[in-house]
Enzyme design. Structure first.
Site, PDB file in Angstrom:
ATOM      1  N   PHE B  10       0.844  -1.199   0.000  1.00 26.72           N
ATOM      2  CA  PHE B  10       0.000   0.000   0.000  1.00 26.72           C
ATOM      3  C   PHE B  10       0.880   1.250   0.000  1.00 26.72           C
ATOM      4  O   PHE B  10       0.719   2.155   0.800  1.00 26.72           O
ATOM      5  CB  PHE B  10      -0.943  -0.024   1.217  1.00 26.72           C
ATOM      6  CG  PHE B  10      -2.211   0.777   1.009  1.00 26.72           C
ATOM      7  CD1 PHE B  10      -3.009   0.576  -0.104  1.00 26.72           C
ATOM      8  CD2 PHE B  10      -2.611   1.724   1.950  1.00 26.72           C
ATOM      9  CE1 PHE B  10      -4.171   1.308  -0.292  1.00 26.72           C
ATOM     10  CE2 PHE B  10      -3.776   2.470   1.769  1.00 26.72           C
ATOM     11  CZ  PHE B  10      -4.556   2.250   0.651  1.00 26.72           C
ATOM     12  N   LYS B 128       7.542  -4.602 -12.363  1.00 25.60           N
ATOM     13  CA  LYS B 128       8.299  -5.193 -13.467  1.00 25.60           C
ATOM     14  C   LYS B 128       8.974  -6.511 -13.086  1.00 25.60           C
ATOM     15  O   LYS B 128       9.225  -7.350 -13.942  1.00 25.60           O
ATOM     16  CB  LYS B 128       9.408  -4.243 -13.915  1.00 25.60           C
ATOM     17  CG  LYS B 128       8.983  -3.133 -14.822  1.00 25.60           C
ATOM     18  CD  LYS B 128      10.167  -2.269 -15.235  1.00 25.60           C
ATOM     19  CE  LYS B 128      10.863  -1.668 -14.040  1.00 25.60           C
ATOM     20  NZ  LYS B 128      10.027  -0.716 -13.272  1.00 25.60           N
ATOM     21  N   VAL B 155       5.095  -1.208 -18.154  1.00 28.20           N
ATOM     22  CA  VAL B 155       5.757  -0.411 -19.193  1.00 28.20           C
ATOM     23  C   VAL B 155       4.908   0.837 -19.434  1.00 28.20           C
ATOM     24  O   VAL B 155       3.689   0.723 -19.631  1.00 28.20           O
ATOM     25  CB  VAL B 155       5.890  -1.213 -20.508  1.00 28.20           C
ATOM     26  CG1 VAL B 155       6.556  -0.374 -21.588  1.00 28.20           C
ATOM     27  CG2 VAL B 155       6.665  -2.505 -20.289  1.00 28.20           C
ATOM     28  N   GLY B 209      12.009  13.810  -7.556  1.00 27.46           N
ATOM     29  CA  GLY B 209      11.475  12.476  -7.272  1.00 27.46           C
ATOM     30  C   GLY B 209      11.485  11.549  -8.472  1.00 27.46           C
ATOM     31  O   GLY B 209      10.971  10.442  -8.412  1.00 27.46           O
ATOM     32  N   ASP B 223      16.522  -0.516 -15.843  1.00 26.28           N
ATOM     33  CA  ASP B 223      15.057  -0.400 -15.837  1.00 26.28           C
ATOM     34  C   ASP B 223      14.504  -0.607 -17.251  1.00 26.28           C
ATOM     35  O   ASP B 223      13.559  -1.367 -17.465  1.00 26.28           O
ATOM     36  CB  ASP B 223      14.665   0.988 -15.299  1.00 26.28           C
ATOM     37  CG  ASP B 223      13.186   1.273 -15.468  1.00 26.28           C
ATOM     38  OD1 ASP B 223      12.392   0.723 -14.686  1.00 26.28           O
ATOM     39  OD2 ASP B 223      12.823   2.037 -16.388  1.00 26.28           O
ATOM     40  N   LYS B 227      12.006  -3.584 -19.244  1.00 26.97           N
ATOM     41  CA  LYS B 227      10.832  -3.305 -20.075  1.00 26.97           C
ATOM     42  C   LYS B 227      10.965  -3.914 -21.473  1.00 26.97           C
ATOM     43  O   LYS B 227       9.977  -4.386 -22.048  1.00 26.97           O
ATOM     44  CB  LYS B 227      10.617  -1.789 -20.139  1.00 26.97           C
ATOM     45  CG  LYS B 227      10.141  -1.251 -18.783  1.00 26.97           C
ATOM     46  CD  LYS B 227      10.261   0.251 -18.645  1.00 26.97           C
ATOM     47  CE  LYS B 227       9.759   0.704 -17.275  1.00 26.97           C
ATOM     48  NZ  LYS B 227      10.088   2.118 -16.977  1.00 26.97           N
ATOM     49  N   GLY B 325       4.412   8.094 -12.223  1.00 24.65           N
ATOM     50  CA  GLY B 325       3.533   8.985 -11.470  1.00 24.65           C
ATOM     51  C   GLY B 325       2.500   8.194 -10.696  1.00 24.65           C
ATOM     52  O   GLY B 325       2.076   7.121 -11.117  1.00 24.65           O
TER      53      GLY B 325
END
Lengths: 351, 351
Positions: B10, B128, B155, B209, B223, B227, B325
């Protein structure tokens, strides 16, 4: 699952789908478990053939290319059925409606779609007419008859637009969209920016097959208006008609306008848009707009199309791709058929 | 249909979805016939609560914001269940896996997903780790247990990417993709082009951030490699791992490189790509590439992401949108849940 397909109409788009089906028959089964038989083709000009066990699609393509009528198809098939008889009396599960487009009446496609839905058959189409005029009524008819209706190709051909907004952006709250949804006018503006006059650019577009002999539908914005109506009604839950869309074409734009916009870091584009108002209604328009060069739509050139969705939860999402063409539009029908297949396949999985 | 949802984890993404669910509960029912109860939340740090009749999602958000443990949730609910107990013993239909990401082991999410699928529960996730490491195995498990598995947010966050390629471009034959799939590096490159040094741009990305304290995962391309593995395995039917992807980060790129590219009408971007070879294998890479300014990916700036699919039947289709986001990633989970709902709803319609 094996599907029986019937083509109502067999022009460029229908033949595009036929070519794709023949080209990828094996992969469609391997990758998606999708099997098909084409049981009927009925075209006003090219003739009509039906066989409940399936006809040879490759042979029909050859016959049409060689100028033979499908009424001459051999092998004990039934020939000569008109579109309505084919829809109601054939054993087709999915009707592929690819007759001609009439934005004023939607006919004869509108009657084809209604008849098919009422007969309990799934329908896929790329024809803007019936969808721009009556999408809410047709969706209702599909629900009542527990069948599926898909029309991805009515906007941006096979570039995901309708299904993108409807399924992938489901729940995102689309508050506005802006797009370049007519390839002909975008091609003309792009060429005029390179230095051609409007007349020269139009002539070139006609020679390339982008624009019709009478280009009014494109250059005056009517084609784009039809697409705005579809997008607003389907993705924004509206019930607007073409009369609710402010419309201005590109015929008044000059080379000088385009040049002076560029000098200001902007570019003229024919923008189709709709925005949901506070009271839930929409303001919709098709008109030339100057947009900044760093806007995602500014770099969309030639016959390419694009749509930007403004959403509450994902912000702006833009899709760019072809807006027309034999294979892209034929593919739109395939993606719709495969979506129906996915739904039906899941039904047997989860039943 | 009413669904019982359980959150495993959470943090930011889970709370993002929770906010969207609260914000749009009414519309989700009106527009899609989708009703839900959140029956459980289990988070290693924030505590755990379960009630078969549903818990008050707004209250849990407030408790977490105020620093209270969910173990203190009142009203005769069960508290303190760990993630596995929550997955197996709660009455949840859909497990929302939003624990932390570990690209090396995929844990603990990998075990969460397997356990849920084996327990006959649908799973949605944006993590991922499990998908990059084991998507084919997990898909197999979902099929065997007749449940649905979705991972749109792995992705491009909520920008349609996986589901776009998988469903909307189904049958189009994706032969290649190229994309900007990491917002941090794209932000750094964009800022460096404006004149910042690498260190300054990184620091700014960290302050906003976008980048973590240890930026290695982003700037060295790891990263993006994850993907590429996901996209190739899911959309191109491959079975590759991160070791099959050529990798180079952005740390060697200088302001001078960026400037000199611009002078040539090009722009450096960290491009993630894969191409299907003649023999059916793929060549995949993540590396800085100079692309022409009129390429659709060249104008994708800042933390925005984009993907271009090259297809046999529709040509090139590009999607542009946010790559990260709280709300966009939370929305990715909602779009997956609504897709599962669409499938299940169709099942009852066509059963």
């Amino acid at each position: 699952m094996i599907y029986n397909l019937a083509f109502i109409g067999f022009g460029t788009v229908g033949q595009g789908l036929a070519e794709i089906l023949l080209d990828s028959e094996e992969e469609l089964y391997e990758d998606y478990g999708f099997k098909f038989k084409v049981v009927a083709i009925s075209d006003t000009l090219k003739g009509s053939v039906y066989h409940p066990n399936g006809i040879d699609l490759r042979k029909t393509l050859e016959m049409v290319r060689d100028g033979h009528s499908l009424n001459d198809y051999p092998e004990a098939a039934t020939t000569g059925w008109d579109s309505l008889k084919t829809i109601t009396e054939s054993n087709a599960d999915i009707i592929i409606e690819v007759s001609w487009t009439d934005l004023k009446t939607g006919e004869p496609a509108l009657t084809h779609v209604k008849t098919a839905l009422q007969a309990g058959k799934h329908v896929v189409l790329t024809n803007k007419g019936p969808i721009a005029l009556a999408v809410n009524e047709l969706e209702q008819l599909a629900r009542e008859n527990r069948v599926e209706l898909r029309y991805e190709g009515t906007v941006l051909s096979g570039t995901p637009a309708i299904n993108l907004g409807r399924y992938n952006l489901a729940g995102s709250k689309i508050t506005m969209f802006q797009g370049i949804v007519n390839g002909t006018t975008n091609y003309i503006l792009t060429e005029m920016e390179k230095g051609l006059s409007y007349e020269e650019a139009l002539k070139q577009a006609q020679e390339l097959g982008y624009a019709e002999a009478d280009p009014t539908g494109d250059v005056e914005g009517w084609d784009a208006v039809g697409k705005v109506v579809i997008l607003a009604n389907v993705l924004m839950d509206q019930q607007i008609t073409k009369d609710d869309v402010e419309r201005e074409g590109i015929t008044k734009i000059t080379r000088e306008d385009l040049k002076s916009a560029l000098e200001q870091g902007k570019r003229w584009k024919l923008i189709a848009s709709a925005k949901v108002n506070e009271d839930g209604s929409v303001t919709a328009s098709v008109k030339p707009e100057m947009i900044p060069l760093d806007h995602p739509l500014a770099s969309v050139s030639g016959s390419t199309n694009a749509l930007t969705f403004h959403t509450k939860y994902v912000g702006q999402v833009t899709i760019v791709g072809p807006g027309a063409g034999k294979l892209p539009t034929g593919f739109a029908l395939l993606t719709d058929i495969l979506d129906i297949h996915r739904i039906l396949q899941a039904s047997s999985k989860h039943a």
